[in-house]
Design an enzyme around this catalytic site. Sequence first.
Site, short mmCIF file in Angstrom:
data_model
loop_
_atom_site.label_atom_id
_atom_site.label_comp_id
_atom_site.label_asym_id
_atom_site.label_seq_id
_atom_site.Cartn_x
_atom_site.Cartn_y
_atom_site.Cartn_z
N LYS A 1 35.53 31.90 37.97
CA LYS A 1 36.01 31.28 36.55
C LYS A 1 36.14 29.64 36.71
CE LYS A 1 35.62 35.28 34.59
NZ LYS A 1 34.25 35.52 33.84
N SER B 1 35.22 32.78 30.42
CA SER B 1 35.82 32.41 31.41
C SER B 1 37.42 33.13 31.45
CB SER B 1 36.16 30.74 31.23
OG SER B 1 37.13 30.21 32.41
N SER C 1 29.47 47.93 28.07
CA SER C 1 29.73 49.41 28.19
C SER C 1 31.11 49.51 28.01
CB SER C 1 29.46 49.47 29.76
OG SER C 1 27.97 49.56 29.92
N SER C 2 32.00 48.38 28.36
CA SER C 2 33.55 48.67 27.77
C SER C 2 34.08 47.23 27.66
CB SER C 2 34.13 49.33 28.95
OG SER C 2 34.07 48.63 30.24
N GLY C 3 35.34 47.54 27.36
CA GLY C 3 36.35 46.20 27.30
C GLY C 3 35.87 45.34 26.23
N TYR D 1 38.17 35.66 42.66
CA TYR D 1 37.57 35.71 41.07
C TYR D 1 37.98 34.26 40.26
CZ TYR D 1 37.92 37.41 36.27
OH TYR D 1 37.70 37.61 35.03
N ALA E 1 37.91 31.62 41.64
CA ALA E 1 36.81 30.60 41.75
C ALA E 1 35.68 30.90 41.11
CB ALA E 1 36.63 30.62 43.50
N THR F 1 41.88 45.94 29.83
CA THR F 1 40.31 46.34 30.05
C THR F 1 40.10 46.73 31.48
OG1 THR F 1 39.66 44.34 31.28
CG2 THR F 1 39.66 44.32 28.63
#
Length: 267
Positions: free
Chosen positions: A148, A130, A12-14, A144, A146, A179
């Site tokens: 990754k 990652s 959808s984005s980024g 977050y 954790a 993003t």
Amino acid sequence: MKKKVALITGVSSGIGRATAELLARKGYQVFGGVRTPEKAHAINGVTLVQIDVRDEASIKAGVESVLQQAGRIDVLINNAGYSIVGAVEETSPEEAQALFDTNLFGVLRMSRAVLPAMRAQGSGRIVNLSSVLGFLPAPFMGLYAATKHAVEGLSESLDHEVRNFGIRVILIQPSFTRTGLDTNAAPTAERIPAYVDQFQRTVAAVTATIKAAPEPENVAGRILQAIEAPYRMRHPGDRKAALLAKLRRFMPAGPVDKSLRKEFALS
């Protein structure tokens, strides 16, 4: 020669959208997973498919749709994810579970869904997004980080298991990128006054870093290179990520710790 087929989650984005656009321009047959196709903006050359990485039935239907239309899946790019900001003490188990459900278990569900087809065709690439936070700490983004760290461990283990079938697993490790994930992360519901001053300083430092960060198109280019170049597991998403990986690997722990505290404006 038939086009290679790529399935990308979270387009959808980024980074997901930039990668879908780039692969389509480069001649791939691209399918983009979105939770609500009727609300998503169309992407030139990309077929949107309804996929919610938190939902087994949605994933099964989406992958089956791709296989019916294209007959194979050469590349799966697990990009869907989100972030949450707050101290570890402020993060509820429910918030943590929801984050892991998307960022880690979404990768697991998608990989399980495509592996039978990849094994049958004797080839495939699974590309997992990652982060530098997959090998570095992240104050006020601990959960977050954790997820990754977990994606890194899962990916390396999976690669050993599927290598004999002609399938390899790739990790892309961007640093902060411009993003929505990095700029619109949701705060934890709880706020503990003792953390407020430090939290505000850290958020301000991260926000300033993001303003000078690479665009998602840069990371998309790295993903394309990783797919098409001779196999290597880990690919820094940008020059800063490459530098951080070297510092983490070769510098003594003390200077790395000091540098990170300065980066995050920690007192």
